[in-house]
Enzyme design. Structure first.
Site, short mmCIF file in Angstrom:
data_model
loop_
_atom_site.label_atom_id
_atom_site.label_comp_id
_atom_site.label_asym_id
_atom_site.label_seq_id
_atom_site.Cartn_x
_atom_site.Cartn_y
_atom_site.Cartn_z
N HIS A 101 0.84 -1.26 0.12
CA HIS A 101 0.03 0.13 -0.03
C HIS A 101 0.86 1.29 0.12
CE1 HIS A 101 -3.16 -2.68 2.16
NE2 HIS A 101 -3.42 -2.84 0.88
N HIS A 102 2.12 1.16 -0.30
CA HIS A 102 2.85 2.31 -0.22
C HIS A 102 2.57 3.47 -1.44
CE1 HIS A 102 4.87 0.58 -4.05
NE2 HIS A 102 5.24 1.63 -4.21
N LYS A 107 -2.58 -2.93 -7.97
CA LYS A 107 -2.95 -3.16 -9.22
C LYS A 107 -2.30 -4.61 -9.72
CE LYS A 107 -3.97 -1.69 -13.41
NZ LYS A 107 -4.63 -3.34 -13.51
N LYS A 131 7.50 -4.74 -10.28
CA LYS A 131 7.21 -4.18 -11.45
C LYS A 131 6.70 -2.95 -11.65
CE LYS A 131 5.01 -7.96 -13.40
NZ LYS A 131 4.09 -8.88 -13.95
N LYS A 143 -2.69 -8.88 -6.70
CA LYS A 143 -3.04 -10.16 -7.61
C LYS A 143 -4.24 -10.56 -7.16
CE LYS A 143 -0.91 -11.83 -11.30
NZ LYS A 143 -0.09 -11.02 -11.95
N SER A 399 -1.97 -0.81 -18.73
CA SER A 399 -3.01 -0.64 -17.87
C SER A 399 -3.15 0.70 -17.21
CB SER A 399 -2.99 -1.69 -16.73
OG SER A 399 -3.46 -3.05 -17.22
N1 GLU Z 1 -1.33 -9.52 -15.25
C1 GLU Z 1 -0.46 -8.83 -15.69
C2 GLU Z 1 0.95 -8.82 -15.06
O1 GLU Z 1 1.15 -9.93 -14.54
C3 GLU Z 1 -0.89 -7.44 -15.93
C4 GLU Z 1 -1.29 -6.64 -14.81
C5 GLU Z 1 -2.14 -5.20 -14.86
O2 GLU Z 1 -2.24 -4.76 -15.98
O3 GLU Z 1 -2.37 -4.66 -14.05
O4 GLU Z 1 1.79 -7.69 -15.11
#
Ligand code: GLU
Length: 508
Positions: A101-102, A107, A131, A143, A399
């Site tokens: 939550h930083h 996402k 990422k 996730k 995204s």
């Molecule tokens: N599922 C993709 C990933 O592992 C995309 C995640 C996204 O777009 O939020 O990076």
């Protein structure tokens, strides 16, 4: 009984032809049947890579512990009516993990697979944090996963499962444009994201930014052009930039550039398909493609679209005209090639097959395709591994662009397209007047063209992948002790998340 259990588990947790050994372990309430893959669970692998990098960050133990921990883990079970007459109930196990939550929202995608378990979702959520940090996407990692085999259900049944999952997330405040924004992942796509958006909007009427609750949506439902191919295109941009580094290529005994490089792609899902497409279009030769049922090889190069159509009509990648069959999918990983692209699932390159890998570069399009043990072997063989947390970040980057579009309520290019075209026309006109020569029609329309949405998305993605690659290479230059791009990527990510925490004032 014991052996039956083992057998059953191996079907649940194994990855078809990619299975190579046997091991069992318990972690995060999940019994693992990882078959000779690694002594580390997937989440432990992420932790291992984190710890290795942490030493180079200068942060103290408290902040490192906070960065590493999964902040919220939501495990749910919900019933869904099944069958044509809705007379049967099935109970589904599902997860949403918010690793960090930083920055908010969190996402990350939602996986639909029988392999889904808490450890896997926690690992994938953690990877999302790193990422996003590497590519400067201002989100925390998240996730989700539903333990389901999508192939076994009708679209109507899948819709009910997806909508119920979305409703569970709304009930627990685990979804929303400012809270947590899911996206496609293995086994899910635009259709599922459309159902999620619709469910959210039905439960939150009047939320003017509601479409930003999920990305990877169909265009008609607030999606952005270029999202579908974004991960594969990002893999291409990132690998191309690495291949443009003459000094690095020389060390590997390769020429600079993508042109003429031989490529093996494992997995012909969305990411593998688009990776193959962009590498082929960029002048590389895709000499082999692997799927569950086997692999095919053609030294002259394969056309991914023709292979995809062949698989669609025959049900198998095998027996593709002009190609040689490799019965075991895993054989493709060991072929001699310049670039190997694992684009399916985690743990496909293990200590068992790593010694046989002949590729010079491994481009991690999938999340976590290389185990800890394999990583060390590849490193000692001088193989360059472009790590997942950088290389497959194109998906979440686009995204982010989709989310911005949803919050701004305007399509990219709408304001500037005509303006740019008018300006460019004026410039061309002036040049023609001054030189007394008229420009060839093809050149004129290329120069005059104002940006469409997809042009801007590609441009933003290309810039992101190129600049982040240089951030990684610089991190390696500044820290000579770092022995791999993966460690450099973790160092960069940890530093960025740590700085964000410090800015929040939580840590001294
Ligand atoms: N599922 C993709 C990933 O592992 C995309 C995640 C996204 O777009 O939020 O990076």
């Amino acid at each position: 009984m014991q052996s039956y259990e083992l057998l059953a588990d191996s079907f649940l947790f194994g990855h078809g032809n990619f299975i190579v050994g046997l091991q069992r372990k318990r972690k995060n309430n999940t019994i693992f049947m990882t078959v000779g893959l690694s002594k580390y669970s997937f989440f432990e692998t992420v932790e291992y890579n984190f710890d290795k990098a942490a030493a180079f960050t200068g942060f103290d133990a408290g902040i490192l512990e906070q960065i590493k921990a999964c902040n919220s883990v939501y495990q749910m079970k919900f019933p869904v009516r099944m069958g044509q007459n809705l007379d049967r109930v099935e109970v589904f196990e599902a997860y949403r993990v918010q690793h960090s939550h930083h920055k908010t929202p969190c996402k990350g995608g939602i996986r639909f697979s029988m392999d889904v378990n808490q450890d896997e979702v926690m690992a994938l959520a953690s990877l999302m944090t790193y990422k996003c940090a590497i590519v400067n996407v201002p989100f925390g990692g998240g996730k989700g996963g539903i333990k389901v085999d999508p192939k076994k259900y009708t679209p109507l049944e899948l819709e009910r499962i997806t909508r119920r999952y979305a409703a569970e997330l709304v009930k627990k405040n685990f979804i929303g444009p400012g809270i947590d924004v899911p996206a496609p992942d293995y086994g899910s796509g635009e259709r599922e994201m459309g159902w999620i958006a619709d469910t959210y909007l039905a439960m939150k009427p009047g939320d003017v930014d509601g479409l930003g609750c999920v990305t990877g949506k169909p265009i008609a439902q607030g999606g952005v052009r270029g999202r579908r191919e974004a991960t594969g295109l990002g893999v291409f941009y990132g690998t191309r930039e690495l291949c443009n580094q003459a000094d690095l290529m020389q060390k590997l005994g390769l020429t600079s550039g993508i042109e003429g490089k031989t490529v093996v792609v494992q997995g012909l899902g969305n990411v593998g398909y688009h990776s193959a497409k962009f590498f082929r279009e960029g002048g590389a030769k895709v000499i082999a493609i692997a799927e569950y049922e086997g692999a095919i090889m053609n030294p002259e190069g394969l056309d991914e679209e023709a292979v995809f159509q062949h698989r669609k009509s025959t049900g198998s990648i095998l027996n593709f005209p002009g190609a040689t069959n490799l019965e075991k999918s895993s054989e493709a990983l060991e072929l001699a090639c310049d670039i190997l692209i694992p684009a399916a699932l985690e743990n496909v390159i293990t200590e068992t097959n790593a010694p046989n890998i002949k590729a010079k570069i491994i481009a991690e399009a999938a999340n976590g395709p290389v185990t800890v043990e394999a990583d060390e072997i590849l490193n000692s063989k001088g193989i360059v591994v472009i790590p997942d947390i950088y290389l497959n970040a194109g998906g979440v980057t686009v995204s982010y662009f989709e989310w911005l579009k949803n919050l701004s309520h305007v399509r990219y290019g709408r304001m500037e397209k005509r303006f740019t075209e008018n300006m460019n026309s004026q410039i061309v006109q002036q040049i023609e007047n001054m030189t007394g020569r008229s420009m060839e029609t093809g050149h004129r329309s290329m120069i005059v063209h104002g940006p469409d949405e997809v042009d801007l998305i590609y441009s933003g993605l290309e810039e992101t992948m190129i600049s982040s690659l240089h951030d990684l290479l610089n991190t390696m230059r500044e820290n000579p002790g770092i022995d791999s791009m993966r460690t450099a990527a973790f160092v960069l990510a940890i530093k960025k998340v740590g700085v964000a925490y410090k800015e929040l004032g939580i840590f001294p």
